[in-house]
Design a protein around this motif. Structure first.
Motif, PDB file in Angstrom:
ATOM      1  N   TYR A 106       0.822  -1.217   0.000  1.00  0.00           N
ATOM      2  CA  TYR A 106       0.000   0.000   0.000  1.00  0.00           C
ATOM      3  C   TYR A 106       0.856   1.267   0.000  1.00  0.00           C
ATOM      4  CZ  TYR A 106      -4.493  -2.290   0.534  1.00  0.00           C
ATOM      5  OH  TYR A 106      -5.623  -3.030   0.309  1.00  0.00           O
ATOM      6  N   LEU A 107       1.891   1.276   0.811  1.00  0.00           N
ATOM      7  CA  LEU A 107       2.767   2.455   0.853  1.00  0.00           C
ATOM      8  C   LEU A 107       3.476   2.647  -0.493  1.00  0.00           C
ATOM      9  CD1 LEU A 107       3.965   4.784   2.496  1.00  0.00           C
ATOM     10  CD2 LEU A 107       5.724   3.196   3.287  1.00  0.00           C
ATOM     11  N   GLY A 108       3.952   1.561  -1.070  1.00  0.00           N
ATOM     12  CA  GLY A 108       4.613   1.643  -2.368  1.00  0.00           C
ATOM     13  C   GLY A 108       3.668   2.101  -3.462  1.00  0.00           C
ATOM     14  N   SER A 109       2.451   1.617  -3.437  1.00  0.00           N
ATOM     15  CA  SER A 109       1.453   2.038  -4.422  1.00  0.00           C
ATOM     16  C   SER A 109       1.162   3.532  -4.283  1.00  0.00           C
ATOM     17  CB  SER A 109       0.177   1.225  -4.231  1.00  0.00           C
ATOM     18  OG  SER A 109      -0.825   1.667  -5.099  1.00  0.00           O
ATOM     19  N   TRP A 110       1.050   3.990  -3.055  1.00  0.00           N
ATOM     20  CA  TRP A 110       0.785   5.414  -2.812  1.00  0.00           C
ATOM     21  C   TRP A 110       1.949   6.265  -3.314  1.00  0.00           C
ATOM     22  CZ3 TRP A 110       3.150   8.961   0.597  1.00  0.00           C
ATOM     23  CH2 TRP A 110       2.466  10.182   0.737  1.00  0.00           C
ATOM     24  N   LEU A 111       3.183   5.827  -3.042  1.00  0.00           N
ATOM     25  CA  LEU A 111       4.351   6.569  -3.517  1.00  0.00           C
ATOM     26  C   LEU A 111       4.449   6.549  -5.043  1.00  0.00           C
ATOM     27  CD1 LEU A 111       7.024   5.517  -0.881  1.00  0.00           C
ATOM     28  CD2 LEU A 111       6.020   7.783  -1.181  1.00  0.00           C
ATOM     29  N   ASP A 112       4.107   5.418  -5.662  1.00  0.00           N
ATOM     30  CA  ASP A 112       4.125   5.349  -7.126  1.00  0.00           C
ATOM     31  C   ASP A 112       3.079   6.261  -7.751  1.00  0.00           C
ATOM     32  OD1 ASP A 112       6.274   3.646  -7.443  1.00  0.00           O
ATOM     33  OD2 ASP A 112       5.053   1.831  -7.347  1.00  0.00           O
ATOM     34  N   GLU A 113       1.937   6.428  -7.114  1.00  0.00           N
ATOM     35  CA  GLU A 113       0.920   7.359  -7.619  1.00  0.00           C
ATOM     36  C   GLU A 113       1.427   8.795  -7.585  1.00  0.00           C
ATOM     37  OE1 GLU A 113      -2.755   6.968  -5.548  1.00  0.00           O
ATOM     38  OE2 GLU A 113      -3.072   4.908  -6.223  1.00  0.00           O
ATOM     39  N   LYS A 114       2.229   9.101  -6.579  1.00  0.00           N
ATOM     40  CA  LYS A 114       2.762  10.460  -6.441  1.00  0.00           C
ATOM     41  C   LYS A 114       3.858  10.746  -7.467  1.00  0.00           C
ATOM     42  CE  LYS A 114       0.170  11.452  -3.011  1.00  0.00           C
ATOM     43  NZ  LYS A 114      -0.958  12.334  -3.218  1.00  0.00           N
ATOM     44  N   ALA A 115       4.504   9.707  -7.982  1.00  0.00           N
ATOM     45  CA  ALA A 115       5.586   9.882  -8.950  1.00  0.00           C
ATOM     46  C   ALA A 115       4.998  10.202 -10.325  1.00  0.00           C
ATOM     47  CB  ALA A 115       6.440   8.622  -9.030  1.00  0.00           C
ATOM     48  N   GLN A 116       5.766  10.853 -11.161  1.00  0.00           N
ATOM     49  CA  GLN A 116       5.328  11.187 -12.514  1.00  0.00           C
ATOM     50  C   GLN A 116       5.350   9.931 -13.385  1.00  0.00           C
ATOM     51  OE1 GLN A 116       4.062  13.889 -13.445  1.00  0.00           O
ATOM     52  NE2 GLN A 116       4.656  15.326 -11.852  1.00  0.00           N
ATOM     53  N   GLY A 117       4.311   9.709 -14.149  1.00  0.00           N
ATOM     54  CA  GLY A 117       4.267   8.577 -15.065  1.00  0.00           C
ATOM     55  C   GLY A 117       3.935   7.274 -14.372  1.00  0.00           C
ATOM     56  N   TYR A 118       3.911   6.233 -15.164  1.00  0.00           N
ATOM     57  CA  TYR A 118       3.585   4.906 -14.640  1.00  0.00           C
ATOM     58  C   TYR A 118       4.846   4.252 -14.090  1.00  0.00           C
ATOM     59  CZ  TYR A 118       2.022   0.109 -14.393  1.00  0.00           C
ATOM     60  OH  TYR A 118       1.722  -1.144 -13.958  1.00  0.00           O
ATOM     61  N   SER A 119       4.788   3.822 -12.859  1.00  0.00           N
ATOM     62  CA  SER A 119       5.945   3.205 -12.240  1.00  0.00           C
ATOM     63  C   SER A 119       5.498   2.271 -11.121  1.00  0.00           C
ATOM     64  CB  SER A 119       6.864   4.291 -11.659  1.00  0.00           C
ATOM     65  OG  SER A 119       7.916   3.701 -10.954  1.00  0.00           O
ATOM     66  N   VAL A 120       6.210   1.192 -10.959  1.00  0.00           N
ATOM     67  CA  VAL A 120       5.936   0.267  -9.855  1.00  0.00           C
ATOM     68  C   VAL A 120       7.191   0.028  -9.018  1.00  0.00           C
ATOM     69  CG1 VAL A 120       4.032  -0.936 -10.991  1.00  0.00           C
ATOM     70  CG2 VAL A 120       6.370  -1.750 -11.314  1.00  0.00           C
ATOM     71  N   HIS A 121       8.160   0.904  -9.159  1.00  0.00           N
ATOM     72  CA  HIS A 121       9.423   0.706  -8.455  1.00  0.00           C
ATOM     73  C   HIS A 121       9.252   0.718  -6.937  1.00  0.00           C
ATOM     74  CE1 HIS A 121      10.740   2.010 -12.469  1.00  0.00           C
ATOM     75  NE2 HIS A 121      11.729   1.152 -12.252  1.00  0.00           N
ATOM     76  N   TRP A 122       8.521   1.685  -6.431  1.00  0.00           N
ATOM     77  CA  TRP A 122       8.306   1.759  -4.981  1.00  0.00           C
ATOM     78  C   TRP A 122       7.499   0.561  -4.493  1.00  0.00           C
ATOM     79  CZ3 TRP A 122      10.991   4.421  -1.701  1.00  0.00           C
ATOM     80  CH2 TRP A 122      11.570   5.614  -2.088  1.00  0.00           C
ATOM     81  N   THR A 123       6.494   0.170  -5.247  1.00  0.00           N
ATOM     82  CA  THR A 123       5.647  -0.951  -4.828  1.00  0.00           C
ATOM     83  C   THR A 123       6.458  -2.235  -4.715  1.00  0.00           C
ATOM     84  OG1 THR A 123       3.751   0.076  -5.906  1.00  0.00           O
ATOM     85  CG2 THR A 123       3.558  -2.253  -5.365  1.00  0.00           C
ATOM     86  N   ILE A 124       7.208  -2.555  -5.770  1.00  0.00           N
ATOM     87  CA  ILE A 124       8.014  -3.775  -5.752  1.00  0.00           C
ATOM     88  C   ILE A 124       9.070  -3.710  -4.645  1.00  0.00           C
ATOM     89  CG2 ILE A 124       9.636  -5.199  -7.083  1.00  0.00           C
ATOM     90  CD1 ILE A 124       6.731  -5.337  -8.051  1.00  0.00           C
ATOM     91  N   GLY A 125       9.735  -2.586  -4.538  1.00  0.00           N
ATOM     92  CA  GLY A 125      10.777  -2.441  -3.510  1.00  0.00           C
ATOM     93  C   GLY A 125      10.235  -2.598  -2.103  1.00  0.00           C
TER      94      GLY A 125
END
Length: 90
Positions: free
Chosen positions: A50-69
């Protein structure tokens, strides 16, 4: 081994078996133990996702780096939690 030593040895074994029978955990106690282990392992993973998904939403563009990490960090934290809990209750 004489008869007296044999008798004492058998008595010790019987007492040990009786104590093990009395101290055997119930089904409810085993269920609570396994439920606790599950929560200790799963909650850090869910929080990381959940935290990673929230951080990825805040980032520009599509990214799942925070979620996976953070899922990987959650797995590691969960494993450490289970290890420490098992050591404490061993």
């Amino acid at each position: 081994m004489n008869e007296e030593e044999l008798r004492k040895s058998v008595e010790r074994q019987v007492k040990r078996m009786q104590r093990a029978q009395r101290e055997r955990p119930t089904l409810l106690a085993q269920s609570i133990f396994l439920g606790t282990l599950s929560l200790l392992f799963i909650l850090p993973i869910i929080i990381g996702a959940y935290l990673g998904s929230w951080l990825d939403e805040k980032a520009q563009g599509y990214s799942v780096h925070w979620t996976i990490g953070l899922i990987i960090v959650g797995i590691i934290v969960g494993m450490v939690n289970v290890y420490l809990y098992m050591r404490k209750h061993d």
